[in-house]
Design a protein around this motif. Structure first.
Motif, PDB file in Angstrom:
ATOM      1  N   PHE A  36      66.177 -54.244 -50.108  1.00 18.64           N
ATOM      2  CA  PHE A  36      66.961 -55.254 -50.813  1.00 18.64           C
ATOM      3  C   PHE A  36      67.757 -54.663 -51.978  1.00 18.64           C
ATOM      4  O   PHE A  36      68.734 -55.250 -52.416  1.00 18.64           O
ATOM      5  CB  PHE A  36      66.082 -56.417 -51.293  1.00 18.64           C
ATOM      6  N   SER A  37      67.349 -53.475 -52.474  1.00 20.57           N
ATOM      7  CA  SER A  37      68.126 -52.803 -53.518  1.00 20.57           C
ATOM      8  C   SER A  37      69.178 -51.864 -52.939  1.00 20.57           C
ATOM      9  O   SER A  37      70.210 -51.621 -53.558  1.00 20.57           O
ATOM     10  CB  SER A  37      67.203 -52.012 -54.456  1.00 20.57           C
ATOM     11  N   ALA A  38      68.895 -51.316 -51.762  1.00 14.82           N
ATOM     12  CA  ALA A  38      69.816 -50.342 -51.162  1.00 14.82           C
ATOM     13  C   ALA A  38      70.867 -50.988 -50.270  1.00 14.82           C
ATOM     14  O   ALA A  38      71.876 -50.349 -49.930  1.00 14.82           O
ATOM     15  CB  ALA A  38      69.015 -49.334 -50.338  1.00 14.82           C
ATOM     16  N   ASN A  68      62.066 -49.523 -61.999  1.00 19.09           N
ATOM     17  CA  ASN A  68      62.991 -50.567 -61.569  1.00 19.09           C
ATOM     18  C   ASN A  68      63.889 -49.980 -60.493  1.00 19.09           C
ATOM     19  O   ASN A  68      64.536 -48.950 -60.714  1.00 19.09           O
ATOM     20  CB  ASN A  68      63.815 -51.069 -62.758  1.00 19.09           C
ATOM     21  N   SER A  69      63.928 -50.623 -59.328  1.00 17.36           N
ATOM     22  CA  SER A  69      64.681 -50.045 -58.211  1.00 17.36           C
ATOM     23  C   SER A  69      66.185 -50.114 -58.427  1.00 17.36           C
ATOM     24  O   SER A  69      66.925 -49.282 -57.884  1.00 17.36           O
ATOM     25  CB  SER A  69      64.298 -50.742 -56.895  1.00 17.36           C
ATOM     26  N   GLU A  70      66.671 -51.075 -59.207  1.00 19.11           N
ATOM     27  CA  GLU A  70      68.101 -51.104 -59.536  1.00 19.11           C
ATOM     28  C   GLU A  70      68.495 -49.874 -60.327  1.00 19.11           C
ATOM     29  O   GLU A  70      69.550 -49.274 -60.090  1.00 19.11           O
ATOM     30  CB  GLU A  70      68.434 -52.353 -60.355  1.00 19.11           C
ATOM     31  N   ALA A 124      64.298 -56.943 -60.020  1.00 21.52           N
ATOM     32  CA  ALA A 124      65.343 -56.381 -59.154  1.00 21.52           C
ATOM     33  C   ALA A 124      65.636 -57.304 -57.975  1.00 21.52           C
ATOM     34  O   ALA A 124      66.798 -57.567 -57.645  1.00 21.52           O
ATOM     35  CB  ALA A 124      64.935 -54.994 -58.671  1.00 21.52           C
ATOM     36  N   LEU A 125      64.605 -57.793 -57.331  1.00 21.66           N
ATOM     37  CA  LEU A 125      64.799 -58.692 -56.193  1.00 21.66           C
ATOM     38  C   LEU A 125      65.549 -59.947 -56.618  1.00 21.66           C
ATOM     39  O   LEU A 125      66.487 -60.383 -55.945  1.00 21.66           O
ATOM     40  CB  LEU A 125      63.451 -59.059 -55.585  1.00 21.66           C
TER      41      LEU A 125
END
Length: 306
Positions: free
Chosen positions: A247-249, A227-229, A104-105
């Motif tokens: 970094f995802s939000a 997975n944060s995405e 995700a990052l």
């Protein structure tokens, strides 16, 4: 077998000892698995004793193989150091860099920035591994790793790139339909979008910003993903409330597509508190790695404020 071939085959055995697999060792050396196996077989014939115990899943060195590797490893290290020292007489970084980073990052924050890095250093080549799997950097031949964690391992050199924050978020549409929680306890009545971790209960933990007792909330909800995405997309679709790393939000918050909740409570334990660049400890850091770390610190120093 001439002396040069001897050294080449012993070096192959050293790499095999580090990786534990013929396939991984062949990838490190840029040859086929069959060629790697042939080198070890030729070395065993010349040595007159078995050097490797082969199984269906991995390989282990025999006592003779381990002794050979141990007594020659420092020579290869000295050769490698000398070669890098000569290469770095020039001030132009060049060669191949192997970097591993969380999926995700990397997709959201790293990959869009990389063209600028490669344009700045045109004689560098970058191989990027996108993986959330924790691996042995030395064994798999990576020069550097990006890791999102609170405490980096003591066995590695760690450069802090930036602090990070976890946000509790939901879409305006979800809140309009289900209401806005004002205390962590109320989250038990909401649909939670959860990041599952092996061996851990489905809980969210919060601490009040001014200090005080931690509050834990048992979760229920229609969707979980590691997975944060994926969690962000579910939150954008109005499926529930999610905890996301900044970094995802970042983009969705900046656009107003997601909003933050419980401003006086800080989520704890869901994600790391810092972004780090990691490298196994070594007395010398190659110039190419130095410029990559410097560039990463330059890029991520501002953090991921919406």
């Amino acid at each position: 077998m001439n002396t040069l071939t001897w050294w080449s085959h012993i070096h192959a055995l050293t790499i095999l000892a580090e990786t534990g697999h013929f396939t991984a060792a062949a990838q490190r050396l840029g040859c086929s698995k069959a060629s790697m196996s042939q080198r070890i077989a030729e070395l065993e014939r010349q040595a007159g004793v078995p050097l490797v115990q082969r199984t269906t899943r991995s390989v282990r060195l025999t006592e003779a193989g381990a002794q050979l590797v141990e007594r020659t490893r420092s020579a290869f290290t000295q050769i490698d150091d000398a070669l890098h020292s000569v290469r770095e007489l020039t001030t132009t970084p060049r060669g191949l860099l192997r970097l591993t980073a969380p999926v995700a990052l990397a997709r959201q924050q790293l990959v869009p920035r990389l063209p600028a890095f490669l344009r700045r250093y045109p004689e560098l080549r970058l191989e990027l591994d996108l993986s959330d799997r924790l691996c042995s950097l030395a064994r798999e031949g990576f020069d550097l790793a990006l890791r999102h964690t609170t405490t980096p391992p003591d066995t590695h050199v760690a450069w802090a790139l930036c602090p990070t924050r976890t946000w509790l978020v939901a879409s305006p549409a979800y809140l309009a339909q289900h209401g806005t929680p004002t205390h962590p306890d109320e989250l038990a009545q909401h649909a939670a979008l959860h990041y599952p971790r092996p061996g851990e209960q489905a809980l969210w933990n919060f601490e009040p910003e001014g200090g005080g007792a931690r509050v834990s909330v048992k979760l229920q909800g229609p969707f979980a993903a590691n997975n944060s995405e994926a969690l962000r997309e579910a939150a954008l679709a109005g499926l529930g409330i999610a905890q996301l790393p900044d970094f995802s939000a970042q983009h969705a918050l900046a656009q107003g597509d997601l909003v933050t909740l419980l401003p006086h409570w800080q989520p704890v334990g869901a994600y790391g508190s810092h972004l780090w660049a990691l490298r196994p400890y070594a007395p010398r850091v190659p110039l190419a790695v130095q410029v990559l770390v410097s560039w990463l610190r330059e890029q991520f120093h501002p953090g991921f404020t919406p």
